[in-house]
Enzyme design. Structure first.
Site: not given
Ligand code: NAP
Length: 247
Positions: A155, A188
């Site tokens: 990651y 987050i």
């Molecule tokens: P999340 O709640 O797990 O949601 C992930 C989203 O990505 C979902 O809409 C999922 O679709 C979609 N997805 C996953 N693989 C995909 C693919 N191959 N093609 C198209 N869509 C795909 O994640 P989140 O926490 O909101 O994170 C969003 C972004 O922020 C990510 O890039 C993550 O790395 C980054 N981020 C998050 C955090 C944190 O603490 N949460 C911190 C730093 C960075 P489905 O609903 O259909 O599965």
């Protein structure tokens, strides 16, 4: 209505940060094209919320790590709304493990979705944005891509890679009115972090100067800033939205 007449593609818009970004852009009047990997129910729920805000929504199932599907996503957006002004590369996954236990498949899956997916979507949209002489690309990196994290070699590599790609493409597109920036969220509260143990959460909390976890809305507001005209002279930057974690 700062995004009136603008069309935005938000990858991974079905849940978490992506959903909050869709709603923030919709509040500003943008047409929102949201893609999702498999959770159609969540995607349709986001689309409904976008429409309740008075904006238009298009929902597309698309695996961003597949070039043909990334191209089709952009094509669907153009067919529906004629142009694409904003691309938010938010889709992402984790497959955590210590290096010695991390499978090659889990390494590849994370690089493919997070890094290659961002590359493919930027590639699919760039020609159009160059032609329009206008575009805003915002990529989701992470504090983990800046500082590293035990158990997240795959990651961290993907998110550090996103930073390098952001700065490189920013240089390629700067002269043509297209900005490329990244947001690096800290910890987050979303489905992605829900699976962490109480111990891991407590440890994360201890490393956040502001003393609280972030919300998807905290990140969405930063994304919307970089996607808007207030950020017209900002490109190639990484904005940490992490309560001070990466300082
Ligand atoms: P999340 O709640 O797990 O949601 C992930 C989203 O990505 C979902 O809409 C999922 O679709 C979609 N997805 C996953 N693989 C995909 C693919 N191959 N093609 C198209 N869509 C795909 O994640 P989140 O926490 O909101 O994170 C969003 C972004 O922020 C990510 O890039 C993550 O790395 C980054 N981020 C998050 C955090 C944190 O603490 N949460 C911190 C730093 C960075 P489905 O609903 O259909 O599965």
């Amino acid at each position: 209505m700062r995004f009136e007449g603008r069309t935005a593609i938000v990858t991974g818009g079905s849940r978490g940060i992506g959903r909050a970004v869709c709603l923030e852009l919709a509040r500003g009047g943008a047409n929102v094209v949201l893609c999702y990997a498999g959770n159609e129910t969540a995607a349709l729920e986001t689309a409904r919320s976008v429409e309740e805000l008075g904006a238009k929504a298009l929902t597309v199932r698309c695996d961003v790590s597949d070039a043909a599907q990334a191209d089709a996503l952009v094509k669907a957006a153009v067919e529906a709304f004629d142009r694409v002004d904003i691309l938010v590369n938010n889709a992402g996954i984790t497959r955590d493990n210590l290096l010695l236990r991390m499978s090659e498949a889990d390494f590849d899956a994370v690089i493919s979705a997070n890094l290659k997916g961002t590359f493919l979507c930027m590639k699919a949209v760039s020609r159009l944005m160059l032609k329009q002489r206008y575009g805003r690309i915002v990529n989701l990196s992470s504090v983990v891509g800046l500082r590293g994290n035990a158990g997240q070699v795959n990651y961290a590599a993907s998110k550090a890679g996103v930073v390098g790609m952001t700065k490189s493409l920013a240089k390629e597109l700067a002269a043509r009115g297209v900005t490329v920036n990244a947001v690096a969220p800290g910890f987050i509260e979303t489905d992605m972090t829900a699976a962490l143990t109480e111990q891991a959460r407590a440890a994360a909390l201890g490393s956040i100067p502001m003393g609280r976890l972030g919300t998807a809305e905290d990140v969405a507001k930063a994304v919307a800033f970089l996607a808007g005209d207030s950020a017209a002279y900002i490109t190639g930057q990484v904005l940490a939205v992490d309560g001070g974690m990466a300082m």
